[in-house]
Design an enzyme around this catalytic site. Structure first.
Site, mmCIF file in Angstrom:
data_model
loop_
_atom_site.group_PDB
_atom_site.id
_atom_site.type_symbol
_atom_site.label_atom_id
_atom_site.label_comp_id
_atom_site.label_asym_id
_atom_site.label_seq_id
_atom_site.Cartn_x
_atom_site.Cartn_y
_atom_site.Cartn_z
ATOM 1 N N SER A 1 33.495 7.774 38.486
ATOM 2 C CA SER A 1 33.759 6.743 39.501
ATOM 3 C C SER A 1 35.242 6.663 39.836
ATOM 4 O O SER A 1 35.596 6.377 40.980
ATOM 5 C CB SER A 1 33.226 5.388 39.041
ATOM 6 O OG SER A 1 33.910 4.952 37.885
ATOM 7 N N CYS B 1 24.612 5.459 39.021
ATOM 8 C CA CYS B 1 25.616 5.559 37.950
ATOM 9 C C CYS B 1 27.019 5.302 38.506
ATOM 10 O O CYS B 1 27.358 4.164 38.783
ATOM 11 C CB CYS B 1 25.506 6.895 37.228
ATOM 12 S SG CYS B 1 26.451 6.936 35.692
ATOM 13 N N ILE C 1 23.763 8.522 31.362
ATOM 14 C CA ILE C 1 24.881 9.328 30.880
ATOM 15 C C ILE C 1 26.185 8.542 31.019
ATOM 16 O O ILE C 1 26.625 8.259 32.123
ATOM 17 C CB ILE C 1 24.955 10.657 31.657
ATOM 18 C CG1 ILE C 1 23.677 11.457 31.364
ATOM 19 C CG2 ILE C 1 26.192 11.454 31.268
ATOM 20 C CD1 ILE C 1 23.536 12.716 32.152
ATOM 21 N N ARG C 2 26.745 8.162 29.878
ATOM 22 C CA ARG C 2 27.954 7.317 29.896
ATOM 23 C C ARG C 2 27.762 6.228 30.958
ATOM 24 O O ARG C 2 28.642 5.977 31.782
ATOM 25 C CB ARG C 2 29.206 8.161 30.192
ATOM 26 C CG ARG C 2 29.601 9.091 29.031
ATOM 27 C CD ARG C 2 30.666 10.095 29.431
ATOM 28 N NE ARG C 2 31.754 9.493 30.173
ATOM 29 C CZ ARG C 2 32.870 8.976 29.630
ATOM 30 N NH1 ARG C 2 33.045 9.018 28.329
ATOM 31 N NH2 ARG C 2 33.799 8.452 30.384
ATOM 32 N N HIS D 1 20.167 8.211 36.260
ATOM 33 C CA HIS D 1 20.224 9.350 37.181
ATOM 34 C C HIS D 1 18.834 9.818 37.604
ATOM 35 O O HIS D 1 18.290 10.739 37.008
ATOM 36 C CB HIS D 1 20.955 10.522 36.514
ATOM 37 C CG HIS D 1 22.397 10.245 36.269
ATOM 38 N ND1 HIS D 1 23.338 10.278 37.262
ATOM 39 C CD2 HIS D 1 23.068 9.919 35.134
ATOM 40 C CE1 HIS D 1 24.523 9.989 36.765
ATOM 41 N NE2 HIS D 1 24.393 9.758 35.475
ATOM 42 N N GLU E 1 18.183 11.611 39.931
ATOM 43 C CA GLU E 1 18.313 12.967 40.480
ATOM 44 C C GLU E 1 18.226 14.046 39.389
ATOM 45 O O GLU E 1 18.154 15.218 39.695
ATOM 46 C CB GLU E 1 19.625 13.096 41.270
ATOM 47 C CG GLU E 1 20.904 13.204 40.447
ATOM 48 C CD GLU E 1 21.434 11.875 39.900
ATOM 49 O OE1 GLU E 1 20.684 10.862 39.936
ATOM 50 O OE2 GLU E 1 22.586 11.856 39.428
#
Lengths: 293, 194
Positions: free
Chosen positions: B48, B78, B133-134, B169, B171
């Site tokens: 980000s 995310c 993820i994180r 996620h 995707e």
């Protein structure tokens, strides 16, 4: 709830795509890298060009450096373990490093066997010169591949050679019939099912970055043009005259690698890049890319 | 429906595949002018801080706010969720400041704490496999925000009118029901614009 699945480990690398991962040696450099837009930092005691100059045995960084870097940035932190050095990798995992690079830049701890990376909760990236090497590392559990290139030289020629070779080999195996792939798996020294998967998909099953000799914004854009999904920049940034500007320029050139006007603009007045080494002057153990197969 | 995926950094190709599987035309967006022809925009997972910096550098902030003000849907996953939020814990500045929520970055810890699990999502029949993820969490939402999913009592997916966001996620799996949900949002928004 499951941690450390292949989807979670490979997915982490997917999130780095289109980005630049920068080598840093301390907290101050890590902050510069993050501010410039790096997607991750690689915490090291010395950058590859200094490792090359210093000679001797290069090992995992002092954990203090990794800890300091981890404290000051919110982006992921990577660190290097020696090839085959299971314990260095376990130490890095226990410290909460986000990604381990089992790297030929450090002096190998094992000249035959790599770490069984499948056993780890955190993901690994490994270097490769060709498709066989890339797939052997993936079989051992690597969740991300990077070209080996020739680290610490500021010379992109080997990274170009490795990326072109990997892509050329993928195109070739995609054209083979199933029976020919049996022999190809034997020749490459890789698992048949994994090779079939690559042949059918026309790409590696994990993210593939470029590394080893990327020194300028144009170098980074060249690797993206050749199909790399992102770049590692090692000595290139903090061995240049103006690391801050250099780091920003490399990030922009990677994002907009087909925008040549933009690459022109960001390349202006960057100062002197790292000096660089002609690969032909390197022999034997100075060629880091030959340290594992 | 033509949906863009903001392609400054992150998992772009996976979203394009998901949107196409959900029946939309999908394109990577690197320039502001490419927003004009779109019916919706996905802000993908990635870092980000990197995406936020590049959005500012290439002047995406106001054009995306305008895009949203026209009622065109945005979907943040995310890092994209962080980019959409009004408030980010521990930071003075947020990015697009479109969604009335406070988010916490890296809320589960470091990569070794990343995980996948099955999640129930409001508006989707069967549970979805969610890869974190994180990942960030939504710590609090305003009155206009509809909570779509929680994990261990924490908010991991939400919708505010034309804005959709999730911590995980969608995707990264082959299950594109959340992409289909978003394409439906784009279809409804396009119908109401005519």
């Amino acid at each position: 709830m499951e941690t450390g699945t292949s989807r979670v480990k490979r997915g982490m690398a997917e999130m780095q795509k289109g980005g630049v991962i920068m080598d840093v040696m301390n907290a101050e450099q890590a902050k510069i890298a993050e501010a410039a837009g790096a997607v991750a930092v690689m915490a090291l005691e010395r950058v590859p060009s200094d490792i090359r100059a210093a000679g001797g045995v290069a090992r995992m960084a002092d954990p203090t450096i990794v800890e300091e870097v981890t404290k000051v940035v919110s982006i992921p932190v990577m660190a290097k373990a020696r090839i085959g050095h299971y314990v260095e990798a376990k130490v890095l995992e226990s410290m909460g490093v986000d990604y381990i690079d089992e790297s030929e830049v450090l002096t190998p701890a094992d000249e035959v066997f790599h770490i069984n990376k499948n056993e780890f909760t955190i993901p690994f990236v490994c270097g490769a010169k060709d498709l066989g090497e890339a797939l052997r590392r993936i079989q051992e559990g690597a969740s991300m591949i990077r070209t080996k290139g020739e680290p610490g030289t500021g010379n992109v020629v080997e990274a170009v050679r490795h990326l072109r070779l990997i892509h050329g080999q993928i195109r070739r195996v995609s054209s083979l019939s199933k029976d020919e792939l049996f022999n190809e798996a034997k020749v490459l020294g890789v698992n048949y099912d994994l090779l079939v998967q690559v042949a059918e998909a026309g790409k590696l099953p994990v993210v593939n970055f470029a590394a080893g000799g990327v020194a300028t914004p144009a170098d980074a854009a060249l690797m993206m043009h050749l199909g790399a999904e992102g770049v590692f920049v090692g000595s290139g940034i903090f061995k240049s005259d103006n690391p801050e500007k250099f780091a920003r320029a490399i990030v922009e050139a990677t994002t907009h690698y087909t925008d040549y006007k933009l690459i022109t603009e960001v390349s202006k007045n960057l100062g002197t890049p790292m000096k660089g080494i002609d690969i032909k002057t390197l022999s034997g153990f100075d060629r880091m890319q030959d340290r594992s197969i | 429906m033509k949906i863009g995926v903001l392609a400054l950094q992150g998992a772009v190709a996976e979203h394009i595949r998901g949107l196409e599987a959900a029946g939309a035309e999908a394109v990577a967006v690197k320039r502001v002018e490419e927003l004009d022809s779109l019916d919706g925009l996905v802000i993908p997972g990635g870092e980000s801080t990197t995406i936020g910096k590049l959005m500012r550098k290439y002047d995406f902030i106001d054009p995306i706010r305008k895009f949203s003000a026209e009622g065109k849907p945005l979907f943040g996953t995310c890092a994209g969720l962080i980019v959409l939020a009004d408030r980010i814990e521990g930071q003075d500045d947020a990015h697009l400041e479109l969604m009335d929520m406070t988010v916490q970055r890296n809320a589960f810890g470091r990569q070794r704490e990343s995980f996948e699990t099955d999640l129930d999502i409001k508006g989707i029949d069967e549970p979805i496999r969610a890869v974190f993820i994180r990942a960030p969490l939504i710590k609090e939402v305003g009155a206009g925000v509809d909570v779509l999913s929680t994990y261990k009592d924490e908010i991991v997916a939400a919708r505010q009118n034309n804005l959709l966001a999730c911590s995980f996620h969608p995707e990264l799996t082959d299950d594109y029901r959340l992409h289909a949900y978003f394409v439906d949002m784009a279809r409804e928004a396009a119908a109401s614009r005519v």
